[in-house]
Design an enzyme around this catalytic site. Structure first.
Site, PDB file in Angstrom:
ATOM      1  N   ASP A 199      -0.192  -1.378  12.579  1.00  0.00           N
ATOM      2  CA  ASP A 199       0.216  -1.824  13.915  1.00  0.00           C
ATOM      3  C   ASP A 199       0.474  -0.690  14.901  1.00  0.00           C
ATOM      4  O   ASP A 199       0.715  -0.936  16.085  1.00  0.00           O
ATOM      5  CB  ASP A 199       1.462  -2.723  13.823  1.00  0.00           C
ATOM      6  CG  ASP A 199       2.618  -2.080  13.053  1.00  0.00           C
ATOM      7  OD1 ASP A 199       2.765  -0.845  13.102  1.00  0.00           O
ATOM      8  OD2 ASP A 199       3.385  -2.819  12.409  1.00  0.00           O
ATOM      9  N   HIS A 203      -3.851   2.501   5.487  1.00  0.00           N
ATOM     10  CA  HIS A 203      -4.701   1.304   5.568  1.00  0.00           C
ATOM     11  C   HIS A 203      -5.363   1.162   6.936  1.00  0.00           C
ATOM     12  O   HIS A 203      -5.734   0.062   7.346  1.00  0.00           O
ATOM     13  CB  HIS A 203      -3.889   0.059   5.213  1.00  0.00           C
ATOM     14  CG  HIS A 203      -3.436   0.058   3.775  1.00  0.00           C
ATOM     15  ND1 HIS A 203      -2.434  -0.746   3.296  1.00  0.00           N
ATOM     16  CD2 HIS A 203      -3.870   0.776   2.699  1.00  0.00           C
ATOM     17  CE1 HIS A 203      -2.271  -0.522   1.990  1.00  0.00           C
ATOM     18  NE2 HIS A 203      -3.121   0.400   1.618  1.00  0.00           N
ATOM     19  N   ALA A 261       4.965  -3.456   5.563  1.00  0.00           N
ATOM     20  CA  ALA A 261       5.036  -4.467   6.616  1.00  0.00           C
ATOM     21  C   ALA A 261       6.472  -4.851   6.969  1.00  0.00           C
ATOM     22  O   ALA A 261       6.746  -5.281   8.089  1.00  0.00           O
ATOM     23  CB  ALA A 261       4.248  -5.698   6.181  1.00  0.00           C
TER      24      ALA A 261
HETATM   25  P1  NAD Z   1       4.569  -6.916   1.836  1.00  0.00           P
HETATM   26  O1  NAD Z   1       4.465  -8.100   2.729  1.00  0.00           O
HETATM   27  O2  NAD Z   1       3.956  -6.995   0.472  1.00  0.00           O
HETATM   28  O3  NAD Z   1       6.107  -6.543   1.609  1.00  0.00           O
HETATM   29  C1  NAD Z   1       7.004  -6.462   2.681  1.00  0.00           C
HETATM   30  C2  NAD Z   1       8.414  -6.371   2.092  1.00  0.00           C
HETATM   31  O4  NAD Z   1       9.303  -6.148   3.168  1.00  0.00           O
HETATM   32  C3  NAD Z   1       8.865  -7.641   1.373  1.00  0.00           C
HETATM   33  O5  NAD Z   1       9.285  -7.331   0.060  1.00  0.00           O
HETATM   34  C4  NAD Z   1      10.041  -8.158   2.226  1.00  0.00           C
HETATM   35  O6  NAD Z   1      11.104  -8.659   1.447  1.00  0.00           O
HETATM   36  C5  NAD Z   1      10.481  -6.918   2.959  1.00  0.00           C
HETATM   37  N1  NAD Z   1      11.034  -7.177   4.301  1.00  0.00           N
HETATM   38  C6  NAD Z   1      10.481  -7.904   5.302  1.00  0.00           C
HETATM   39  N2  NAD Z   1      11.242  -7.835   6.410  1.00  0.00           N
HETATM   40  C7  NAD Z   1      12.314  -7.050   6.086  1.00  0.00           C
HETATM   41  C8  NAD Z   1      13.460  -6.610   6.808  1.00  0.00           C
HETATM   42  N3  NAD Z   1      13.655  -6.936   8.087  1.00  0.00           N
HETATM   43  N4  NAD Z   1      14.374  -5.832   6.155  1.00  0.00           N
HETATM   44  C9  NAD Z   1      14.186  -5.498   4.838  1.00  0.00           C
HETATM   45  N5  NAD Z   1      13.111  -5.882   4.120  1.00  0.00           N
HETATM   46  C10 NAD Z   1      12.192  -6.645   4.737  1.00  0.00           C
HETATM   47  O7  NAD Z   1       4.007  -5.678   2.643  1.00  0.00           O
HETATM   48  P2  NAD Z   1       3.412  -4.288   2.143  1.00  0.00           P
HETATM   49  O8  NAD Z   1       4.146  -3.807   0.943  1.00  0.00           O
HETATM   50  O9  NAD Z   1       3.325  -3.447   3.352  1.00  0.00           O
HETATM   51  O10 NAD Z   1       1.918  -4.615   1.628  1.00  0.00           O
HETATM   52  C11 NAD Z   1       1.061  -5.513   2.240  1.00  0.00           C
HETATM   53  C12 NAD Z   1      -0.079  -4.986   3.095  1.00  0.00           C
HETATM   54  O11 NAD Z   1       0.057  -5.679   4.291  1.00  0.00           O
HETATM   55  C13 NAD Z   1      -0.074  -3.561   3.524  1.00  0.00           C
HETATM   56  O12 NAD Z   1      -1.184  -2.988   2.982  1.00  0.00           O
HETATM   57  C14 NAD Z   1      -0.230  -3.570   5.056  1.00  0.00           C
HETATM   58  O13 NAD Z   1      -1.424  -2.870   5.400  1.00  0.00           O
HETATM   59  C15 NAD Z   1      -0.450  -4.982   5.422  1.00  0.00           C
HETATM   60  N6  NAD Z   1       0.295  -5.552   6.580  1.00  0.00           N
HETATM   61  C16 NAD Z   1       0.632  -4.782   7.644  1.00  0.00           C
HETATM   62  C17 NAD Z   1       1.348  -5.341   8.700  1.00  0.00           C
HETATM   63  C18 NAD Z   1       1.704  -4.449   9.852  1.00  0.00           C
HETATM   64  O14 NAD Z   1       0.966  -3.518  10.166  1.00  0.00           O
HETATM   65  N7  NAD Z   1       2.844  -4.688  10.509  1.00  0.00           N
HETATM   66  C19 NAD Z   1       1.741  -6.675   8.684  1.00  0.00           C
HETATM   67  C20 NAD Z   1       1.353  -7.457   7.573  1.00  0.00           C
HETATM   68  C21 NAD Z   1       0.649  -6.866   6.519  1.00  0.00           C
END
Ligand code: NAD
Length: 255
Positions: free
Chosen positions: A110, A127, A30
């Site tokens: 997304d 996912h 994410a």
């Molecule tokens: P997570 O939220 O657990 O981890 C995201 C990580 O990204 C965090 O450790 C954070 O510090 C880091 N981060 C955020 N913005 C950043 C940036 N600009 N630069 C550097 N680092 C940054 O997400 P995950 O590991 O993907 O796991 C969570 C689940 O959430 C996944 O299974 C996913 O399917 C789902 N999800 C997806 C979306 C999406 O599709 N955009 C959004 C939210 C959650």
């Protein structure tokens, strides 16, 4: 043209690793999409600081759980529907086009990797995808907009026209089986890669977080690019606690 990174040894090392790779895999979470305005799950202010995800078994068994799941989707739709790919997505796409990255394995739902120009056949969505819905029984697909309109208008919960099953976004919920074909493709790319770049993931969601571990054990170089430390930092050859867009833009020279 490459952006100036002289004097920044971590970025110089990352660039050298990328330039030297022949079959790299990019694995995203994410965090790569927060610069597009989509909140991640675990950062402060992220989705989970306010609402718990709905487990698949609860979705199947309980109407209030289905209502909560669709309410969460309606909320996230407002941001996701307007999001555009950012520098991080475009840098990854440039590496695919240069033939350095063979596969983008993403936990994201997304669709922004495809929209940034990565050919769909090079993206593995572990996912699922939140841009449409499907019946959890017969898998008949449904467009999202009419479902969200009806839900927001009069609270209607979608059921399948064909079989009467419950309809859910085409994402993989906690407690739901992983998509077999996507897992197979991710495994094949992981086994073959010489460089594995884990970008914007807390690396705590399994089985997805098993791929960087597997790549490293099979001899690939493991790089983790994430704002915060992750559980797998000790395993990595290079850890960059940076913002993704600026770091990848500097390293790849993409726009
Ligand atoms: P997570 O939220 O657990 O981890 C995201 C990580 O990204 C965090 O450790 C954070 O510090 C880091 N981060 C955020 N913005 C950043 C940036 N600009 N630069 C550097 N680092 C940054 O997400 P995950 O590991 O993907 O796991 C969570 C689940 O959430 C996944 O299974 C996913 O399917 C789902 N999800 C997806 C979306 C999406 O599709 N955009 C959004 C939210 C959650």
């Amino acid at each position: 043209m490459n952006a100036p990174i002289a004097g920044d040894p971590d970025l110089e090392r990352l660039r050298a690793l990328i330039e030297g790779a022949r079959r790299a895999v990019v694995f995203t979470g994410a965090g790569i999409s927060t610069e597009s305005g989509i909140p991640d799950f675990r950062s402060p202010g992220g989705i989970w600081s306010r609402r718990r995800p709905v487990d698949f078994r609860d979705f199947v068994a309980s109407e209030p759980a289905r209502r909560e799941a669709w309410s969460q989707r309606a909320e996230s739709h407002r941001t996701m529907a307007h999001a555009e790919p950012n520098h991080g997505h475009r840098a990854v796409a440039s590496l695919v086009h240069r033939g350095i990255v063979t596969t983008v394995i993403t936990q994201n739902i997304d669709g922004l990797h495809q929209r940034s120009g990565v050919p769909p056949e090079r993206v593995v969505e572990l996912h699922g995808n939140s841009t449409y819905a499907k019946c959890i029984e017969c898998e008949a697909p449904y467009p999202l907009d009419p479902i969200l309109d009806a839900f927001e208008r009069d609270g209607a919960l979608p059921v399948c026209d064909r079989c009467g099953g419950h309809v859910k976004t085409a994402t993989v919920s906690f407690g739901q089986a992983m998509p077999e074909a996507a897992m197979r493709r991710a495994e094949a790319a992981t086994v073959e890669c010489d460089l594995f770049l884990a970008i914007g993931s807390s690396l705590v969601v399994h089985p997805a977080a098993g791929f960087p571990v597997r790549a490293k054990r099979l001899g690939a170089t493991l790089v983790i690019l994430n704002r915060e430390p992750t559980e797998l930092d000790a395993l990595a050859d290079l850890v960059l606690n940076r913002e993704i867009g600026p770091a990848l833009r500097a390293v790849t020279g993409s726009n």
